[in-house]
Design an enzyme around this catalytic site. Sequence first.
Site: not given
Length: 143
Positions: A72, A123-124, A138
Site C-alpha cells: 500500500h 525485502t531485497k 540478509r
Amino acid sequence: LVRFRVTDGGKCHIGHGIVIERFSEITASGGVIEIGDKSFIGQGSVIVARAKISIGDNCLIAENVTIRDQNHRVGLGGLVRNSGFDVGEIEIGDNVWIGAKACILAGVQIGEGSVVGAGSVVTKSLPARVVAGGNPARVLREI
C-alpha cells in the site's frame, strides 16, 4: 480448504504434482501467479499477485508464509485503503526452501537453491545457493 481467487483479469498457472495445504489462500488480483512442478505450499500460506509472482519447480514453502508483490502507498493523505499500490514482480527460483512464517515482499528475487529462515522478512533480492535470515533478511552463508 484452499481458497483460490482470480479476479480483474488475473491468471494462475499451476504445475504438475503440486501440494497446497489447507487454509492457504492464493489470489491473482489482476496479476499472474505461476507455480512450478512438484512444489509444496504449507498450511495457511498467503500468495497475492497484482503484478507477477513466479515460484519455481521443487520449492518448499512452509506454513504461514506470506508472498505479496504489492505494498500500500502511504503518506499521501487520506485513507490508506484508497491510496493504491506499489507493485514489483517476485521470482522464486527452483529448489528454494522458505521457512515458516517468512514474508517475501514486492520486487524480490530469490536465487535457485536458496534457503530463507523461518520468520524472515525478505525485502531485497537474494542470490542463488545461500542461507538467509532475519528482519530484514540478509545472507548468512553460502551453500
